[in-house]
Design a protein around this motif. Structure first.
Motif, PDB file in Angstrom:
ATOM      1  N   GLY A  41       0.939  -1.155  -0.076  1.00  0.00           N
ATOM      2  CA  GLY A  41       0.053  -0.126   0.257  1.00  0.00           C
ATOM      3  C   GLY A  41       0.732   1.035   0.226  1.00  0.00           C
ATOM      4  O   GLY A  41       0.339   2.283   0.368  1.00  0.00           O
ATOM      5  N   LEU A  42       2.169   1.036   0.389  1.00  0.00           N
ATOM      6  CA  LEU A  42       2.957   2.445   0.208  1.00  0.00           C
ATOM      7  C   LEU A  42       4.501   2.413  -0.502  1.00  0.00           C
ATOM      8  O   LEU A  42       5.177   2.705  -0.765  1.00  0.00           O
ATOM      9  CB  LEU A  42       3.439   2.420   1.818  1.00  0.00           C
ATOM     10  CG  LEU A  42       2.799   2.294   2.503  1.00  0.00           C
ATOM     11  CD1 LEU A  42       4.011   2.988   3.966  1.00  0.00           C
ATOM     12  CD2 LEU A  42       2.311   3.759   2.893  1.00  0.00           C
ATOM     13  N   GLY A  43       3.132   1.046  -1.837  1.00  0.00           N
ATOM     14  CA  GLY A  43       4.530   1.174  -3.089  1.00  0.00           C
ATOM     15  C   GLY A  43       5.439   0.244  -2.434  1.00  0.00           C
ATOM     16  O   GLY A  43       6.404   0.553  -3.700  1.00  0.00           O
ATOM     17  N   GLY A  44       5.492  -0.397  -1.910  1.00  0.00           N
ATOM     18  CA  GLY A  44       6.826  -1.250  -1.820  1.00  0.00           C
ATOM     19  C   GLY A  44       5.868  -2.827  -1.773  1.00  0.00           C
ATOM     20  O   GLY A  44       5.559  -2.913  -3.135  1.00  0.00           O
ATOM     21  N   ALA A  45       6.942  -4.066  -1.602  1.00  0.00           N
ATOM     22  CA  ALA A  45       6.973  -5.778  -1.474  1.00  0.00           C
ATOM     23  C   ALA A  45       6.129  -5.574  -0.348  1.00  0.00           C
ATOM     24  O   ALA A  45       5.116  -5.015   0.292  1.00  0.00           O
ATOM     25  CB  ALA A  45       7.939  -5.963  -1.224  1.00  0.00           C
TER      26      ALA A  45
ATOM     27  N   GLN B  67       3.204  -0.640  10.680  1.00  0.00           N
ATOM     28  CA  GLN B  67       2.084  -1.574  10.334  1.00  0.00           C
ATOM     29  C   GLN B  67       2.791  -2.777   9.707  1.00  0.00           C
ATOM     30  O   GLN B  67       2.353  -3.974   9.659  1.00  0.00           O
ATOM     31  CB  GLN B  67       1.670  -0.992   8.861  1.00  0.00           C
ATOM     32  CG  GLN B  67       0.886   0.081   8.361  1.00  0.00           C
ATOM     33  CD  GLN B  67       0.443   0.852   7.140  1.00  0.00           C
ATOM     34  OE1 GLN B  67       0.069  -0.202   6.411  1.00  0.00           O
ATOM     35  NE2 GLN B  67       0.310   2.152   7.179  1.00  0.00           N
ATOM     36  N   LEU B  68       3.732  -2.497   9.975  1.00  0.00           N
ATOM     37  CA  LEU B  68       4.857  -4.398   9.393  1.00  0.00           C
ATOM     38  C   LEU B  68       5.357  -4.356  10.911  1.00  0.00           C
ATOM     39  O   LEU B  68       4.759  -5.929  10.264  1.00  0.00           O
ATOM     40  CB  LEU B  68       6.008  -3.468   8.820  1.00  0.00           C
ATOM     41  CG  LEU B  68       6.882  -4.404   8.045  1.00  0.00           C
ATOM     42  CD1 LEU B  68       6.864  -5.026   7.280  1.00  0.00           C
ATOM     43  CD2 LEU B  68       8.082  -4.264   7.982  1.00  0.00           C
ATOM     44  N   VAL B  69       5.269  -4.309  11.431  1.00  0.00           N
ATOM     45  CA  VAL B  69       5.175  -4.581  12.956  1.00  0.00           C
ATOM     46  C   VAL B  69       4.455  -5.432  13.133  1.00  0.00           C
ATOM     47  O   VAL B  69       3.996  -6.671  13.925  1.00  0.00           O
ATOM     48  CB  VAL B  69       5.738  -3.817  14.142  1.00  0.00           C
ATOM     49  CG1 VAL B  69       6.217  -4.579  15.677  1.00  0.00           C
ATOM     50  CG2 VAL B  69       7.179  -2.900  14.377  1.00  0.00           C
ATOM     51  N   GLN B  70       2.765  -5.062  13.084  1.00  0.00           N
ATOM     52  CA  GLN B  70       1.449  -5.552  13.659  1.00  0.00           C
ATOM     53  C   GLN B  70       1.779  -6.799  12.698  1.00  0.00           C
ATOM     54  O   GLN B  70       0.849  -7.602  12.812  1.00  0.00           O
ATOM     55  CB  GLN B  70       0.651  -4.977  13.720  1.00  0.00           C
ATOM     56  CG  GLN B  70       0.386  -3.384  14.586  1.00  0.00           C
ATOM     57  CD  GLN B  70       0.747  -3.583  15.560  1.00  0.00           C
ATOM     58  OE1 GLN B  70       0.561  -4.705  16.594  1.00  0.00           O
ATOM     59  NE2 GLN B  70       1.387  -3.495  16.690  1.00  0.00           N
ATOM     60  N   ALA B  71       1.929  -6.731  11.038  1.00  0.00           N
ATOM     61  CA  ALA B  71       1.807  -7.943  10.388  1.00  0.00           C
ATOM     62  C   ALA B  71       2.959  -8.903  10.923  1.00  0.00           C
ATOM     63  O   ALA B  71       2.377 -10.053  10.882  1.00  0.00           O
ATOM     64  CB  ALA B  71       1.569  -6.764   9.044  1.00  0.00           C
ATOM     65  N   CYS B  72       4.144  -8.518  11.954  1.00  0.00           N
ATOM     66  CA  CYS B  72       4.770  -9.317  12.064  1.00  0.00           C
ATOM     67  C   CYS B  72       3.938 -10.297  12.729  1.00  0.00           C
ATOM     68  O   CYS B  72       3.683 -11.307  13.051  1.00  0.00           O
ATOM     69  CB  CYS B  72       6.110  -8.921  12.024  1.00  0.00           C
ATOM     70  SG  CYS B  72       6.956 -10.306  12.909  1.00  0.00           S
ATOM     71  N   LEU B  73       3.632  -9.722  14.215  1.00  0.00           N
ATOM     72  CA  LEU B  73       2.500 -10.381  15.032  1.00  0.00           C
ATOM     73  C   LEU B  73       1.559 -11.175  14.959  1.00  0.00           C
ATOM     74  O   LEU B  73       1.829 -12.169  14.996  1.00  0.00           O
ATOM     75  CB  LEU B  73       2.577  -8.646  16.165  1.00  0.00           C
ATOM     76  CG  LEU B  73       4.107  -8.148  16.821  1.00  0.00           C
ATOM     77  CD1 LEU B  73       3.376  -7.147  17.858  1.00  0.00           C
ATOM     78  CD2 LEU B  73       4.334  -9.050  18.014  1.00  0.00           C
ATOM     79  N   LYS B  74       1.481 -10.663  13.680  1.00  0.00           N
ATOM     80  CA  LYS B  74       0.233 -11.392  13.200  1.00  0.00           C
ATOM     81  C   LYS B  74       0.661 -13.091  12.825  1.00  0.00           C
ATOM     82  O   LYS B  74      -0.791 -13.514  12.598  1.00  0.00           O
ATOM     83  CB  LYS B  74      -0.825 -10.532  12.170  1.00  0.00           C
ATOM     84  CG  LYS B  74      -2.414 -11.132  11.945  1.00  0.00           C
ATOM     85  CD  LYS B  74      -3.098 -10.326  10.721  1.00  0.00           C
ATOM     86  CE  LYS B  74      -4.205 -11.101  10.660  1.00  0.00           C
ATOM     87  NZ  LYS B  74      -5.327 -10.442   9.577  1.00  0.00           N
TER      88      LYS B  74
END
Length: 353
Positions: A62-66, A112-119
């Protein structure tokens, strides 16, 4: 070792102490943690700790990255990985203001990345990817004072104090630090600050010499052994080490030449056992080549067989790297709903059979 700097360019343009084993069943046994770095928030950071935040490529589609969250879900579900290291530039988090508060927009994006990791259920390592520096000046030794660095960590520890699967990685790859004892004082200040709000999570303690696993027992280790929790214990204070397998240990070549056992991981294991400490190999990697598959599998097999002192290993790197241009890409490819690992990850670095 220098792979973050070179990633910017890429985006723009031994004898074993144990029998050599490359079978995945042997490689996968043993350690608690197996995972991959999910890079991108660190892009633009040089080895002198100067971070051009405009060059960051957050691994968030969503931010243009992978699709970093998708990668982590795949690695966790399909490969049994249970730890991800999430590099980020210090300047990125505070919008370039030394000693400043966390920028709400920046920490929101990183979170957002941290929470995706924790999920995923994995452990998630926050990594300040600044080489013990801010714009070329060494923390606590002519550059930012310790209080400016601990201010950052107090804020991060406060934000994630309730998350027991967060690991606090003090800083990426200190190098050419003049006084190792003063550096240990800086690390101690960070530990004390974190423990003021986050009492029990793991903290990864980096030494000098690019966090060298080889140099740890004789150069950085004796100083870092003095770093304690406020109560004098060493609980969950983990020795952070890095090691690559190419000809100059830089992590910039696709071919590997050593398994790092006799000159690095055997002596390090002996030192860790003698001092009743544990280490985490938070960066290691190689090209998707036959030589790297051979030597990486041997290296990780040894680490697995010494899981009493090695907690695990984290490959470098997935995230926003381009598989077409980055030498050490561990980025999986996606076809529909299916992911395919790079050949090195598939051969050596998955946790499941």
């Amino acid at each position: 070792m220098f792979s973050t700097l070179l990633s910017i360019i890429a985006l723009a343009g031994g004898t074993s102490a144990f029998p050599a084993q490359t079978d995945r069943r042997a490689v996968n046994a043993g350690v608690q943690f197996v995972g991959v770095n999910i890079a991108g928030f660190d892009f633009g950071c040089s080895i002198q700790g100067a971070c051009d935040v405009s060059k960051s490529v957050p691994p968030l589609s969503g931010l243009g990255g992978a699709d970093g969250p998708g990668q982590m879900q795949h690695f966790s579900k399909d490969d049994g990985m249970n730890i991800f290291r999430l590099p980020v530039g210090w300047q990125y988090l505070v919008n370039g203001k030394l000693g400043g508060t966390l920028d709400s927009g920046a920490i929101g994006r990183y979170d957002q990345l941290v929470q995706a990791c924790l999920k995923t259920g994995a452990y998630c390592m926050i990594d300040i990817h600044n080489y013990a520096r801010w714009n070329g000046q060494i923390i606590g030794q002519g550059g930012p004072d310790n209080s400016q660095f601990t201010n950052l960590w107090t804020q991060l520890a406060t934000k994630y104090a309730s998350q027991q699967k967060i690991i606090f990685g003090v800083v990426n790859e200190p190098h050419d630090v003049p006084d190792i004892n003063k550096w240990a004082d800086t690390v101690q200040a960070v530990v004390t600050a974190i423990r003021g709000v986050a009492k029990t999570q793991m903290i990864a303690l980096p030494g000098n010499d690019w966090t060298s696993a080889k140099m740890m027992p004789t150069k950085s280790g004796p100083a870092l052994l003095k770093v304690t929790n406020p109560d004098g214990t060493f609980d969950n204070l983990i020795i952070d080490v890095h090691k690559y397998l190419d000809s100059d240990n830089s992590g910039t070549h696709t071919e590997c030449v050593t398994d790092n056992i006799s000159d690095t991981f055997q002596p390090l294991a002996t030192w860790l056992k003698a001092n009743n400490r544990k280490a985490l190999l938070s960066e290691t990697g190689g090209g998707n080549t036959d030589s790297c598959k051979k030597y990486m599998c041997q290296q990780l097999d040894f680490i697995n067989q010494n899981s009493d002192v090695f907690l695990g290993y984290i490959g470098w790197s997935a995230g926003s790297f381009s598989p077409a241009t980055y030498e050490l890409s561990e980025v999986p490819s996606k076809n529909g709903n299916s992911w395919t690992d790079s050949s090195l990850v598939k051969a050596c670095m998955t946790k499941k059979n």
